[in-house]
Design an enzyme around this catalytic site. Structure first.
Site, mmCIF file in Angstrom:
data_model
loop_
_atom_site.group_PDB
_atom_site.id
_atom_site.type_symbol
_atom_site.label_atom_id
_atom_site.label_comp_id
_atom_site.label_asym_id
_atom_site.label_seq_id
_atom_site.Cartn_x
_atom_site.Cartn_y
_atom_site.Cartn_z
ATOM 1 N N LEU A 35 0.823 -1.214 0.000
ATOM 2 C CA LEU A 35 0.000 0.000 0.000
ATOM 3 C C LEU A 35 0.861 1.271 0.000
ATOM 4 C CD1 LEU A 35 -2.583 -0.982 2.778
ATOM 5 C CD2 LEU A 35 -3.054 -0.818 0.317
ATOM 6 N N SER A 36 0.262 2.362 -0.407
ATOM 7 C CA SER A 36 0.917 3.660 -0.277
ATOM 8 C C SER A 36 1.169 3.924 1.217
ATOM 9 C CB SER A 36 -0.001 4.748 -0.858
ATOM 10 O OG SER A 36 0.567 6.012 -0.666
ATOM 11 N N SER A 38 3.184 2.115 3.054
ATOM 12 C CA SER A 38 3.566 0.887 3.779
ATOM 13 C C SER A 38 5.063 0.884 4.098
ATOM 14 C CB SER A 38 3.187 -0.369 2.964
ATOM 15 O OG SER A 38 3.816 -0.344 1.698
ATOM 16 N N GLY A 39 5.849 1.564 3.276
ATOM 17 C CA GLY A 39 7.291 1.643 3.529
ATOM 18 C C GLY A 39 8.159 1.181 2.351
ATOM 19 N N LYS A 40 7.573 0.996 1.182
ATOM 20 C CA LYS A 40 8.334 0.489 0.025
ATOM 21 C C LYS A 40 9.547 1.372 -0.292
ATOM 22 C CE LYS A 40 4.826 0.902 -2.786
ATOM 23 N NZ LYS A 40 3.858 1.529 -1.851
ATOM 24 N N SER A 41 9.302 2.676 -0.383
ATOM 25 C CA SER A 41 10.403 3.584 -0.758
ATOM 26 C C SER A 41 11.455 3.632 0.344
ATOM 27 C CB SER A 41 9.877 5.002 -1.010
ATOM 28 O OG SER A 41 8.961 4.995 -2.063
ATOM 29 N N SER A 108 1.857 -1.727 -7.279
ATOM 30 C CA SER A 108 1.585 -2.941 -8.084
ATOM 31 C C SER A 108 0.464 -3.765 -7.440
ATOM 32 C CB SER A 108 2.859 -3.769 -8.304
ATOM 33 O OG SER A 108 3.688 -3.859 -7.183
HETATM 34 N N1 PPS Z 1 -5.217 6.902 -6.758
HETATM 35 C C1 PPS Z 1 -4.015 6.601 -6.260
HETATM 36 N N2 PPS Z 1 -3.786 5.399 -5.684
HETATM 37 C C2 PPS Z 1 -2.573 5.103 -5.198
HETATM 38 N N3 PPS Z 1 -1.506 5.948 -5.223
HETATM 39 C C3 PPS Z 1 -1.670 7.162 -5.802
HETATM 40 C C4 PPS Z 1 -2.934 7.540 -6.323
HETATM 41 N N4 PPS Z 1 -2.813 8.803 -6.815
HETATM 42 C C5 PPS Z 1 -1.560 9.197 -6.613
HETATM 43 N N5 PPS Z 1 -0.850 8.223 -5.996
HETATM 44 C C6 PPS Z 1 0.586 8.336 -5.728
HETATM 45 O O1 PPS Z 1 1.215 7.514 -6.700
HETATM 46 C C7 PPS Z 1 2.064 6.548 -6.091
HETATM 47 C C8 PPS Z 1 1.761 5.127 -6.593
HETATM 48 O O2 PPS Z 1 2.271 4.966 -7.879
HETATM 49 P P1 PPS Z 1 2.563 3.513 -8.402
HETATM 50 O O3 PPS Z 1 3.138 3.684 -9.779
HETATM 51 O O4 PPS Z 1 3.395 2.786 -7.419
HETATM 52 O O5 PPS Z 1 1.099 2.870 -8.467
HETATM 53 S S1 PPS Z 1 0.602 1.550 -9.210
HETATM 54 O O6 PPS Z 1 1.603 0.488 -8.966
HETATM 55 O O7 PPS Z 1 0.480 1.846 -10.633
HETATM 56 O O8 PPS Z 1 -0.709 1.226 -8.622
HETATM 57 C C9 PPS Z 1 1.781 6.573 -4.619
HETATM 58 O O9 PPS Z 1 3.069 6.566 -4.057
HETATM 59 P P2 PPS Z 1 3.507 5.639 -2.822
HETATM 60 O O10 PPS Z 1 2.889 6.328 -1.665
HETATM 61 O O11 PPS Z 1 4.996 5.736 -2.832
HETATM 62 O O12 PPS Z 1 3.018 4.240 -3.027
HETATM 63 C C10 PPS Z 1 1.055 7.883 -4.375
HETATM 64 O O13 PPS Z 1 1.964 8.854 -3.939
HETATM 65 N N1 ADP Z 2 8.533 0.254 10.553
HETATM 66 C C1 ADP Z 2 8.566 1.087 9.496
HETATM 67 N N2 ADP Z 2 9.072 0.664 8.315
HETATM 68 C C2 ADP Z 2 9.080 1.513 7.246
HETATM 69 N N3 ADP Z 2 8.638 2.789 7.259
HETATM 70 C C3 ADP Z 2 8.111 3.250 8.419
HETATM 71 C C4 ADP Z 2 8.055 2.430 9.577
HETATM 72 N N4 ADP Z 2 7.490 3.133 10.586
HETATM 73 C C5 ADP Z 2 7.202 4.354 10.081
HETATM 74 N N5 ADP Z 2 7.589 4.442 8.786
HETATM 75 C C6 ADP Z 2 7.393 5.647 7.953
HETATM 76 O O1 ADP Z 2 6.331 5.370 7.055
HETATM 77 C C7 ADP Z 2 6.502 6.120 5.848
HETATM 78 C C8 ADP Z 2 6.469 5.173 4.658
HETATM 79 O O2 ADP Z 2 6.463 5.938 3.489
HETATM 80 P P1 ADP Z 2 7.084 5.435 2.135
HETATM 81 O O3 ADP Z 2 8.387 4.739 2.342
HETATM 82 O O4 ADP Z 2 7.031 6.587 1.188
HETATM 83 O O5 ADP Z 2 5.997 4.314 1.723
HETATM 84 P P2 ADP Z 2 5.591 3.831 0.269
HETATM 85 O O6 ADP Z 2 6.786 3.980 -0.622
HETATM 86 O O7 ADP Z 2 5.181 2.396 0.462
HETATM 87 O O8 ADP Z 2 4.446 4.717 -0.139
HETATM 88 C C9 ADP Z 2 7.834 6.855 5.976
HETATM 89 O O9 ADP Z 2 7.573 8.174 6.382
HETATM 90 C C10 ADP Z 2 8.572 6.072 7.074
HETATM 91 O O10 ADP Z 2 9.476 6.867 7.779
#
Ligand code: PPS
Ligand code: ADP
Length: 195
Positions: A35-36, A38-41, A108
């Site tokens: 999920l957005s 979740s900590g992927k980046s 994804s």
């Molecule tokens: N509608 C919607 N749903 C989910 N996420 C959204 C949406 N709109 C914008 N964002 C931002 O775009 C990032 C996700 O892009 P991705 O290329 O990883 O998405 S996907 O795999 O195609 O579903 C996601 O980044 P992460 O938070 O790093 O996951 C969001 O910042």
């Molecule tokens: N246990 C943990 N593992 C990874 N990230 C964490 C954790 N606890 C808190 N965080 C915070 O959660 C956020 C995750 O954001 P991000 O890495 O951008 O997620 P994603 O790429 O999945 O959208 C960051 O601000 C990070 O510092």
């Protein structure tokens, strides 16, 4: 799709095996999904740093970054997400062919799309890393304020709110960021990879 005709594959004199020998390691993809928020980046950045410090040639592809360039014509409809992931799968395959350990950080959300990439690369080169976290946790972190916007109806089709996320069935690695610290997750992934 399937519009290219009359094209012939051209072999290089330097092979993937030659590049891997020069690098001293094989290429592979660490495919982070979750999920957005979740900590992927955050986790993939740290894993890349650790691998680099061990002399491993890496490259990281991140959803937000790739959507600024290569995939800037794609939105978040199911079809656009599918195309986003298909392209990243193909780019990852090229990077693995170049001998790199590639880390991808994309939501994804569809199992079928991830499985297609597994098929494209093969089990040995595709390592699925499920970054597990509840929607509640992700929403409380909300690093970009997107959950707030989604709840307010300002973003439609937000993953985990009103768009699906299909959890991996049999990922090589699961890190549970509800329970594990960042350091624990990084260590778990690096240990799996280095052996
Ligand atoms: N509608 C919607 N749903 C989910 N996420 C959204 C949406 N709109 C914008 N964002 C931002 O775009 C990032 C996700 O892009 P991705 O290329 O990883 O998405 S996907 O795999 O195609 O579903 C996601 O980044 P992460 O938070 O790093 O996951 C969001 O910042
Ligand atoms: N246990 C943990 N593992 C990874 N990230 C964490 C954790 N606890 C808190 N965080 C915070 O959660 C956020 C995750 O954001 P991000 O890495 O951008 O997620 P994603 O790429 O999945 O959208 C960051 O601000 C990070 O510092």
């Amino acid at each position: 799709m399937g519009k290219s005709e009359n094209i012939v594959w051209h072999e290089s004199k330097v092979t993937k095996a030659d590049r891997e020998k020069l690098n001293g390691h094989k290429g592979a993809v660490l495919w982070f999904t979750g999920l957005s928020g979740s900590g992927k980046s955050t986790i993939s950045v740290e894993v890349e740093k650790e691998l680099h410090a061990r002399g491993i040639h890496t490259y990281r592809l991140d959803g937000d970054n790739v959507r600024h360039g290569l995939n800037k014509n794609l939105g978040f409809s199911p079809d656009d997400r599918k195309e986003n992931i298909r392209r990243i799968g193909e780019v990852s395959k090229l990077m693995v062919d170049a001998g790199l350990v590639t880390l991808t950080a994309f939501i994804s959300p569809y199992r079928e799309d991830r499985d297609n990439i597994r098929e494209l690369l093969g089990d040995r080169e595709f390592i699925e890393v499920f970054v597990k976290a509840s929607v509640e946790t992700c929403e409380s972190r909300d690093p970009k304020g997107l959950y707030k916007k989604a709840r307010a109806g300002e973003i439609k089709g937000f993953t985990g709110i009103d768009a699906p996320y299909e959890e991996p069935v049999n990922p090589e690695i699961t890190v549970d960021t509800d329970k594990q610290t960042l350091e624990e997750s990084v260590q778990q992934i690096v240990e799996y990879f280095i052996g």
